[in-house]
Motif scaffolding. Structure first.
Motif, PDB file in Angstrom:
ATOM      1  N   GLN A 155       0.827  -1.205   0.000  1.00  0.00           N
ATOM      2  CA  GLN A 155       0.000   0.000   0.000  1.00  0.00           C
ATOM      3  C   GLN A 155       0.862   1.255   0.000  1.00  0.00           C
ATOM      4  N   GLY A 156       2.013   1.167   0.655  1.00  0.00           N
ATOM      5  CA  GLY A 156       2.880   2.340   0.748  1.00  0.00           C
ATOM      6  C   GLY A 156       4.001   2.357  -0.273  1.00  0.00           C
ATOM      7  N   ALA A 157       3.955   1.450  -1.257  1.00  0.00           N
ATOM      8  CA  ALA A 157       5.032   1.368  -2.252  1.00  0.00           C
ATOM      9  C   ALA A 157       5.198   2.704  -2.977  1.00  0.00           C
ATOM     10  N   GLY A 158       6.445   3.159  -3.065  1.00  0.00           N
ATOM     11  CA  GLY A 158       6.733   4.393  -3.775  1.00  0.00           C
ATOM     12  C   GLY A 158       6.483   5.655  -2.975  1.00  0.00           C
ATOM     13  N   GLN A 159       6.034   5.528  -1.731  1.00  0.00           N
ATOM     14  CA  GLN A 159       5.745   6.699  -0.902  1.00  0.00           C
ATOM     15  C   GLN A 159       6.823   6.859   0.161  1.00  0.00           C
ATOM     16  N   ARG A 160       7.380   8.024   0.216  1.00  0.00           N
ATOM     17  CA  ARG A 160       8.475   8.291   1.140  1.00  0.00           C
ATOM     18  C   ARG A 160       8.026   8.128   2.588  1.00  0.00           C
ATOM     19  N   GLY A 161       8.788   7.330   3.328  1.00  0.00           N
ATOM     20  CA  GLY A 161       8.513   7.135   4.748  1.00  0.00           C
ATOM     21  C   GLY A 161       7.455   6.093   5.044  1.00  0.00           C
ATOM     22  N   ALA A 162       6.790   5.539   4.021  1.00  0.00           N
ATOM     23  CA  ALA A 162       5.706   4.591   4.266  1.00  0.00           C
ATOM     24  C   ALA A 162       6.216   3.315   4.931  1.00  0.00           C
ATOM     25  N   ALA A 163       7.347   2.795   4.454  1.00  0.00           N
ATOM     26  CA  ALA A 163       7.897   1.569   5.042  1.00  0.00           C
ATOM     27  C   ALA A 163       8.241   1.788   6.512  1.00  0.00           C
ATOM     28  N   ARG A 164       8.762   2.969   6.827  1.00  0.00           N
ATOM     29  CA  ARG A 164       9.087   3.292   8.217  1.00  0.00           C
ATOM     30  C   ARG A 164       7.839   3.309   9.076  1.00  0.00           C
ATOM     31  N   HIS A 165       6.729   3.806   8.536  1.00  0.00           N
ATOM     32  CA  HIS A 165       5.470   3.815   9.282  1.00  0.00           C
ATOM     33  C   HIS A 165       4.978   2.398   9.565  1.00  0.00           C
ATOM     34  N   VAL A 166       5.137   1.517   8.586  1.00  0.00           N
ATOM     35  CA  VAL A 166       4.703   0.126   8.762  1.00  0.00           C
ATOM     36  C   VAL A 166       5.522  -0.551   9.862  1.00  0.00           C
ATOM     37  N   VAL A 167       6.844  -0.376   9.799  1.00  0.00           N
ATOM     38  CA  VAL A 167       7.715  -0.993  10.807  1.00  0.00           C
ATOM     39  C   VAL A 167       7.421  -0.420  12.193  1.00  0.00           C
ATOM     40  N   LEU A 168       7.287   0.896  12.279  1.00  0.00           N
ATOM     41  CA  LEU A 168       6.983   1.526  13.562  1.00  0.00           C
ATOM     42  C   LEU A 168       5.647   1.033  14.106  1.00  0.00           C
ATOM     43  N   GLY A 169       4.644   0.969  13.244  1.00  0.00           N
ATOM     44  CA  GLY A 169       3.329   0.499  13.679  1.00  0.00           C
ATOM     45  C   GLY A 169       3.363  -0.944  14.143  1.00  0.00           C
ATOM     46  N   GLN A 170       4.114  -1.777  13.433  1.00  0.00           N
ATOM     47  CA  GLN A 170       4.223  -3.187  13.829  1.00  0.00           C
ATOM     48  C   GLN A 170       4.875  -3.306  15.199  1.00  0.00           C
TER      49      GLN A 170
END
Length: 209
Positions: free
Chosen positions: A39-54
């Motif tokens: 869902q966050g592919a190509g969006q800056r910082g999206a992967a970081r949000h996923v990891v933080l949320g997990q």
């Protein structure tokens, strides 16, 4: 065997048990993580949000389980099934967004990209709700492991959260999987979240289901 050697053996045994327990109780999280990463592919910082949320969601699970093992109860057992309302609501919201975006057409792709990225608190809510039933498994294990054992379990679990995030991210970068998620991810994510929410509600007997 010397006392120090016995202690090391016990420590290795606890680590092995912790790895097995985490893997068995969280195997479905890899799919959900992959969908969030997609869902966050190509969006800056999206992967970081996923990891933080997990990490936030799983840390909350650990906190409740440890507290219960030590005799404090912050989350009554009767309330656990109703955690299914969290992924259910987020799934309905994601489905509404997907329907709205399809209705509006492809002209506002940049705006949708900005809005559609996963938020850390959303990921945390899904992680906590999906792992709420795991608390009942962790509590007796933690209670018998003692304070030192609980600390070791917690460390191993938190390391494995990172491994799970890496695995979820890895799957979304495989060409075949990435293409499938790019095409169908906006449909799969709400479906999976709604299914997880309903499963938690039904299996827990919420609302007399």
């Amino acid at each position: 065997m010397s006392p120090s050697g016995a202690g090391r053996f016990v420590g290795v045994g606890v680590i092995g048990q912790a790895v097995g327990l985490f893997a068995v109780t969280n195997v479905d999280d890899i799919l959900i993580l992959s969908l969030f990463f997609a869902q966050g592919a190509g969006q800056r910082g999206a992967a970081r949000h996923v990891v933080l949320g997990q990490y936030l969601g799983f840390a909350a699970i650990l906190a409740v389980a440890v507290a219960a093992a030590l005799g404090a109860t912050f989350l009554p057992g009767a309330a656990v099934p109703y955690l299914g309302l969290l992924p259910l609501a987020l799934g309905v919201r994601a489905a509404w967004r997907a329907w709205r975006d399809r209705r509006d057409g492809a002209g506002d792709g940049d705006d949708r990209a900005k809005e559609g990225g996963p938020k850390a608190l959303e990921v945390a809510a899904v992680t906590f709700a999906n792992g709420g039933d795991n608390i009942g498994v962790y509590v007796p294990v933690f209670a018998t492991a003692g304070v030192g054992g609980m600390g070791l379990y917690a460390v191993v679990f938190l390391v494995l959260v990172g491994v799970w995030c890496f695995a979820g991210r890895f799957f979304t970068t495989r060409p075949v999987i990435a293409e499938a998620l790019s095409r169908w991810g906006h449909i799969l994510l709400p479906l999976v979240l709604i299914a997880v929410g309903l499963l938690i509600l039904v299996e827990g007997g919420a609302f007399g289901l």
